[in-house]
Motif scaffolding. Structure first.
Motif, PDB file in Angstrom:
ATOM      1  N   THR A  96      11.104  26.119 -53.857  1.00  0.00           N
ATOM      2  CA  THR A  96      12.315  26.839 -54.238  1.00  0.00           C
ATOM      3  C   THR A  96      12.738  27.682 -53.043  1.00  0.00           C
ATOM      4  O   THR A  96      11.942  27.997 -52.154  1.00  0.00           O
ATOM      5  N   LEU A  97      14.013  28.055 -53.048  1.00  0.00           N
ATOM      6  CA  LEU A  97      14.585  28.766 -51.910  1.00  0.00           C
ATOM      7  C   LEU A  97      15.549  29.827 -52.421  1.00  0.00           C
ATOM      8  O   LEU A  97      16.501  29.512 -53.137  1.00  0.00           O
ATOM      9  N   GLY A  98      15.271  31.077 -52.089  1.00  0.00           N
ATOM     10  CA  GLY A  98      16.154  32.177 -52.459  1.00  0.00           C
ATOM     11  C   GLY A  98      16.382  33.079 -51.266  1.00  0.00           C
ATOM     12  O   GLY A  98      15.648  33.028 -50.274  1.00  0.00           O
ATOM     13  N   PHE A  99      17.411  33.919 -51.338  1.00  0.00           N
ATOM     14  CA  PHE A  99      17.730  34.838 -50.262  1.00  0.00           C
ATOM     15  C   PHE A  99      18.238  36.138 -50.866  1.00  0.00           C
ATOM     16  O   PHE A  99      19.045  36.124 -51.798  1.00  0.00           O
ATOM     17  N   ASN A 108      18.856  30.761 -56.668  1.00  0.00           N
ATOM     18  CA  ASN A 108      17.790  29.900 -56.162  1.00  0.00           C
ATOM     19  C   ASN A 108      18.272  28.464 -56.001  1.00  0.00           C
ATOM     20  O   ASN A 108      19.109  27.991 -56.754  1.00  0.00           O
ATOM     21  N   ALA A 109      17.704  27.801 -55.016  1.00  0.00           N
ATOM     22  CA  ALA A 109      17.964  26.394 -54.741  1.00  0.00           C
ATOM     23  C   ALA A 109      16.602  25.705 -54.657  1.00  0.00           C
ATOM     24  O   ALA A 109      15.555  26.355 -54.715  1.00  0.00           O
ATOM     25  N   LEU A 110      16.617  24.386 -54.525  1.00  0.00           N
ATOM     26  CA  LEU A 110      15.391  23.609 -54.361  1.00  0.00           C
ATOM     27  C   LEU A 110      15.497  22.833 -53.063  1.00  0.00           C
ATOM     28  O   LEU A 110      16.489  22.119 -52.843  1.00  0.00           O
ATOM     29  N   TRP A 129      19.157  21.411 -52.706  1.00  0.00           N
ATOM     30  CA  TRP A 129      19.910  21.196 -53.944  1.00  0.00           C
ATOM     31  C   TRP A 129      20.242  22.553 -54.562  1.00  0.00           C
ATOM     32  O   TRP A 129      19.359  23.387 -54.743  1.00  0.00           O
ATOM     33  N   HIS A 130      21.508  22.732 -54.929  1.00  0.00           N
ATOM     34  CA  HIS A 130      21.965  23.958 -55.572  1.00  0.00           C
ATOM     35  C   HIS A 130      22.300  23.673 -57.034  1.00  0.00           C
ATOM     36  O   HIS A 130      22.479  22.520 -57.430  1.00  0.00           O
TER      37      HIS A 130
END
Length: 163
Positions: A96-99, A108-110, A129-130
């Protein structure tokens, strides 16, 4: 042309909710994977644009987390964070990817990152992916293309110091 500039990054839009960056490095996959996943290497190259990583924590296990704090030359800081969902070293990562930064939290994205080696060179492909087209477009509008290109130039330079 030197090794840093001859393998430029490309950015494509495979769907309305994702973007993909690709770059080839003159290094084996295991080396590029280590630079991508080990804190001692991440602090040497990772950052959005001209930002540098000032703190980097990595628990490279499934359901383990990561957190990279970056500072901008003109001041201000931001943190990229997430959780590892799949680890298949040195070929593939899913996380997962957050900022977050002052007063802003990105949805969050993947991310799926692959490291494909052929003839001693590694093609790194990162697909993000969003949840929606609006989220993807906001990420793109933040300057991710220019920032990723600069970071991947720094990754190329750092990987050369590792060999």
């Amino acid at each position: 042309m030197d090794a840093v500039t001859k393998h430029k990054m490309t950015l494509t839009l495979p769907s309305d909710v994702e973007f993909r960056t690709t770059r080839t490095f003159d290094a084996p996959a295991a080396l590029v994977f280590r630079a991508w996943t080990e804190a001692k290497h991440l602090t040497q190259w990772f950052g959005c644009g001209m930002a540098g990583s000032t703190k980097c924590d990595v628990d490279l296990t499934v359901n383990g987390g990561y957190r990279y704090t970056m500072t901008q030359p003109q001041g201000g800081a931001g943190t990229i964070f997430g959780v590892y969902r799949e680890i298949a070293a040195p070929e593939r990562l899913v996380y997962t990817l957050g900022f977050v930064t002052d007063g802003f939290l990105a949805p969050n994205a993947l991310a799926t990152v692959t490291f494909i080696e052929a003839n001693g060179r590694t093609t790194l492909t990162s697909t993000v992916w969003h949840n929606s087209k609006a989220d993807r477009d906001a990420h793109l509008a933040s300057g991710v293309e220019a920032g990723a290109a600069i970071s991947l130039d720094r990754l190329e330079a750092h990987v050369r110091t590792m060999s």
